[in-house]
Scaffold this active site. Structure first.
Site, PDB file in Angstrom:
ATOM      1  N   LYS A  45      -5.759   7.676  -5.716  1.00  0.00           N
ATOM      2  CA  LYS A  45      -5.217   7.643  -7.076  1.00  0.00           C
ATOM      3  C   LYS A  45      -6.126   6.838  -8.009  1.00  0.00           C
ATOM      4  O   LYS A  45      -6.458   7.280  -9.098  1.00  0.00           O
ATOM      5  CB  LYS A  45      -3.823   6.982  -7.115  1.00  0.00           C
ATOM      6  CG  LYS A  45      -2.751   7.680  -6.347  1.00  0.00           C
ATOM      7  CD  LYS A  45      -1.390   7.019  -6.573  1.00  0.00           C
ATOM      8  CE  LYS A  45      -1.264   5.601  -6.028  1.00  0.00           C
ATOM      9  NZ  LYS A  45      -1.322   5.483  -4.569  1.00  0.00           N
ATOM     10  N   ARG A  65       7.363   4.388  -9.095  1.00  0.00           N
ATOM     11  CA  ARG A  65       7.342   4.390  -7.637  1.00  0.00           C
ATOM     12  C   ARG A  65       8.743   4.496  -7.043  1.00  0.00           C
ATOM     13  O   ARG A  65       8.883   4.521  -5.822  1.00  0.00           O
ATOM     14  CB  ARG A  65       6.708   3.091  -7.156  1.00  0.00           C
ATOM     15  CG  ARG A  65       5.325   3.272  -6.534  1.00  0.00           C
ATOM     16  CD  ARG A  65       4.827   1.885  -6.191  1.00  0.00           C
ATOM     17  NE  ARG A  65       3.762   1.853  -5.239  1.00  0.00           N
ATOM     18  CZ  ARG A  65       2.496   1.591  -5.566  1.00  0.00           C
ATOM     19  NH1 ARG A  65       2.136   1.414  -6.811  1.00  0.00           N
ATOM     20  NH2 ARG A  65       1.592   1.501  -4.611  1.00  0.00           N
ATOM     21  N   ARG A  72     -11.891   0.642   2.608  1.00  0.00           N
ATOM     22  CA  ARG A  72     -11.753  -0.036   1.311  1.00  0.00           C
ATOM     23  C   ARG A  72     -11.791  -1.555   1.505  1.00  0.00           C
ATOM     24  O   ARG A  72     -12.412  -2.271   0.710  1.00  0.00           O
ATOM     25  CB  ARG A  72     -10.458   0.390   0.614  1.00  0.00           C
ATOM     26  CG  ARG A  72     -10.264  -0.290  -0.739  1.00  0.00           C
ATOM     27  CD  ARG A  72      -9.223   0.389  -1.591  1.00  0.00           C
ATOM     28  NE  ARG A  72      -7.864   0.099  -1.149  1.00  0.00           N
ATOM     29  CZ  ARG A  72      -6.774   0.681  -1.651  1.00  0.00           C
ATOM     30  NH1 ARG A  72      -6.898   1.604  -2.590  1.00  0.00           N
ATOM     31  NH2 ARG A  72      -5.583   0.369  -1.214  1.00  0.00           N
ATOM     32  N   ARG A  89      -8.214  -7.374  -1.363  1.00  0.00           N
ATOM     33  CA  ARG A  89      -6.781  -7.077  -1.375  1.00  0.00           C
ATOM     34  C   ARG A  89      -6.177  -7.484  -0.046  1.00  0.00           C
ATOM     35  O   ARG A  89      -6.469  -6.894   0.992  1.00  0.00           O
ATOM     36  CB  ARG A  89      -6.565  -5.576  -1.573  1.00  0.00           C
ATOM     37  CG  ARG A  89      -6.764  -5.118  -2.986  1.00  0.00           C
ATOM     38  CD  ARG A  89      -6.383  -3.668  -3.151  1.00  0.00           C
ATOM     39  NE  ARG A  89      -4.990  -3.407  -2.800  1.00  0.00           N
ATOM     40  CZ  ARG A  89      -4.334  -2.320  -3.167  1.00  0.00           C
ATOM     41  NH1 ARG A  89      -4.936  -1.396  -3.883  1.00  0.00           N
ATOM     42  NH2 ARG A  89      -3.086  -2.145  -2.815  1.00  0.00           N
ATOM     43  N   ARG A 135       3.662  -0.233   3.879  1.00  0.00           N
ATOM     44  CA  ARG A 135       3.560   0.419   2.565  1.00  0.00           C
ATOM     45  C   ARG A 135       3.854   1.914   2.679  1.00  0.00           C
ATOM     46  O   ARG A 135       4.478   2.499   1.799  1.00  0.00           O
ATOM     47  CB  ARG A 135       2.161   0.187   1.967  1.00  0.00           C
ATOM     48  CG  ARG A 135       1.983  -1.241   1.439  1.00  0.00           C
ATOM     49  CD  ARG A 135       0.526  -1.664   1.369  1.00  0.00           C
ATOM     50  NE  ARG A 135      -0.233  -0.953   0.361  1.00  0.00           N
ATOM     51  CZ  ARG A 135      -1.568  -0.880   0.344  1.00  0.00           C
ATOM     52  NH1 ARG A 135      -2.287  -1.488   1.292  1.00  0.00           N
ATOM     53  NH2 ARG A 135      -2.170  -0.236  -0.598  1.00  0.00           N
TER      54      ARG A 135
HETATM   55  P1  AMP Z   1      -1.214  -0.383  -5.485  1.00  0.00           P
HETATM   56  O1  AMP Z   1      -2.435  -1.097  -5.946  1.00  0.00           O
HETATM   57  O2  AMP Z   1      -0.775   0.699  -6.432  1.00  0.00           O
HETATM   58  O3  AMP Z   1      -1.337   0.136  -4.077  1.00  0.00           O
HETATM   59  O4  AMP Z   1      -0.032  -1.454  -5.471  1.00  0.00           O
HETATM   60  C1  AMP Z   1      -0.096  -2.596  -4.643  1.00  0.00           C
HETATM   61  C2  AMP Z   1       1.277  -3.195  -4.454  1.00  0.00           C
HETATM   62  O5  AMP Z   1       1.811  -3.612  -5.728  1.00  0.00           O
HETATM   63  C3  AMP Z   1       2.337  -2.267  -3.887  1.00  0.00           C
HETATM   64  O6  AMP Z   1       2.283  -2.186  -2.481  1.00  0.00           O
HETATM   65  C4  AMP Z   1       3.622  -2.950  -4.382  1.00  0.00           C
HETATM   66  O7  AMP Z   1       3.895  -4.103  -3.623  1.00  0.00           O
HETATM   67  C5  AMP Z   1       3.223  -3.404  -5.772  1.00  0.00           C
HETATM   68  N1  AMP Z   1       3.501  -2.375  -6.798  1.00  0.00           N
HETATM   69  C6  AMP Z   1       2.584  -1.655  -7.515  1.00  0.00           C
HETATM   70  N2  AMP Z   1       3.191  -0.813  -8.362  1.00  0.00           N
HETATM   71  C7  AMP Z   1       4.526  -0.989  -8.188  1.00  0.00           C
HETATM   72  C8  AMP Z   1       5.678  -0.386  -8.759  1.00  0.00           C
HETATM   73  N3  AMP Z   1       5.583   0.598  -9.678  1.00  0.00           N
HETATM   74  N4  AMP Z   1       6.898  -0.817  -8.330  1.00  0.00           N
HETATM   75  C9  AMP Z   1       7.013  -1.796  -7.413  1.00  0.00           C
HETATM   76  N5  AMP Z   1       5.973  -2.391  -6.824  1.00  0.00           N
HETATM   77  C10 AMP Z   1       4.724  -2.006  -7.200  1.00  0.00           C
END
Ligand code: AMP
Length: 189
Positions: free
Chosen positions: A13, A88, A127, A135, A146
Site C-alpha cells: 500500500k 481499517r 522491509r 518499525r 496484525r
Molecule cells: P501501518 O503502517 O498502516 O501498517 O500501521 C501500523 C500500525 O498503526 C497498525 O498495526 C495499527 O496498530 C496502527 N494503525 C494504523 N492505522 C490505523 C487505523 N486506521 N486504525 C487503527 N490503528 C491503526
C-alpha cells in the site's frame, strides 16, 4: 482525486501510494506514518500508541477518525489524497462516509491490493532489513497478530464498499511497476 488503498500489512500500500502521490500530485495519508511520528515525539500518547502497535493492535476508532478528519481538512489535501491505512474498521468506514457526505466529496477509486499471505512474512522481514529495524512492529510475531486483526476488523470493510459497487481489486503478487500500472488503469477509468 480521492482514493483508498486496502491490503494486509506488506501488500505494498505504502509503495503504491507514493507512486500515485507523485504521478497525480496528491498527498499520501498514511495513518501508520502519522502514528509513528506521535510515537517518535516520546509523549505519553505516543507511548500508549507504541504499546498497542507493538502488539499488532489497533488504536481506538474515535482517535483515528479525529486524526483523519483533521488531516483531510488541511490545505495540502485540497487537490486530493490517498488513504493508506484508513479506514481499517467498519466504524471508521462509516465515519469517513459521513465526512465525505458533509464535504460533498466522492471517491475516485477504492482499491484492494490482493496478495498471497504466505509471502508476507518474507516481505516484512525484507522491509525490516531495508529500514534497519525502524518499525518495531515489523517482526514475524507482530505480523501474525496484525494479520489476525486485519482479518477480524479490516476484511469486513471490503464487503461494505463492494455492496456499494465501489471496490476494485488488483493482483499485488506482480512486480511493483505492474501493480502500479493496473492501479493507474483503474484510476483513469
Ligand atoms: P501501518 O503502517 O498502516 O501498517 O500501521 C501500523 C500500525 O498503526 C497498525 O498495526 C495499527 O496498530 C496502527 N494503525 C494504523 N492505522 C490505523 C487505523 N486506521 N486504525 C487503527 N490503528 C491503526
Amino acid at each position: 482525486m480521492k482514493l483508498i488503498l486496502f491490503g494486509p500489512p506488506g501488500a505494498g500500500k505504502g509503495t503504491q501510494a507514493k507512486i500515485i502521490e507523485e504521478k497525480f500530485n496528491i498527498v499520501q495519508l498514511s495513518t501508520g506514518d502519522m502514528l509513528r511520528s506521535v510515537v517518535a515525539s516520546g509523549s505519553d500518547l505516543g507511548n500508549q500508541f507504541k504499546a498497542l502497535m507493538d502488539e499488532g493492535k489497533f488504536i481506538p476508532d474515535d482517535l483515528m477518525i479525529e486524526m483523519i478528519s483533521d488531516r483531510i481538512a488541511q490545505d495540502d489535501c485540497a487537490n486530493g489524497f490517498i488513504l493508506d491505512g484508513f479506514p481499517r474498521t467498519l466504524p471508521q468506514a462509516e465515519a469517513l462516509d459521513k465526512m465525505f457526505a458533509e464535504k460533498g466529496y466522492q471517491f475516485d477509486a477504492i482499491i484492494e491490493i490482493k496478495v498471497d499471505e504466505a509471502i508476507l512474512v518474507d516481505r516484512i522481514k525484507a522491509r525490516a532489513a531495508e529500514t534497519g529495524g525502524e518499525r518495531s512492529d515489523d517482526n514475524e510475531e507482530t505480523l501474525r497478530k496484525r494479520l489476525a486483526v486485519y482479518h477480524d476488523l479490516t476484511a469486513p470493510v471490503l464487503p461494505y464498499y463492494e455492496a456499494k459497487n465501489m471496490l476494485r481489486t488488483v493482483d499485488g503478487m506482480q512486480p511493483i511497476d505492474q501493480v502500479s500500472s493496473e492501479i493507474m488503469r483503474l484510476i483513469e477509468k
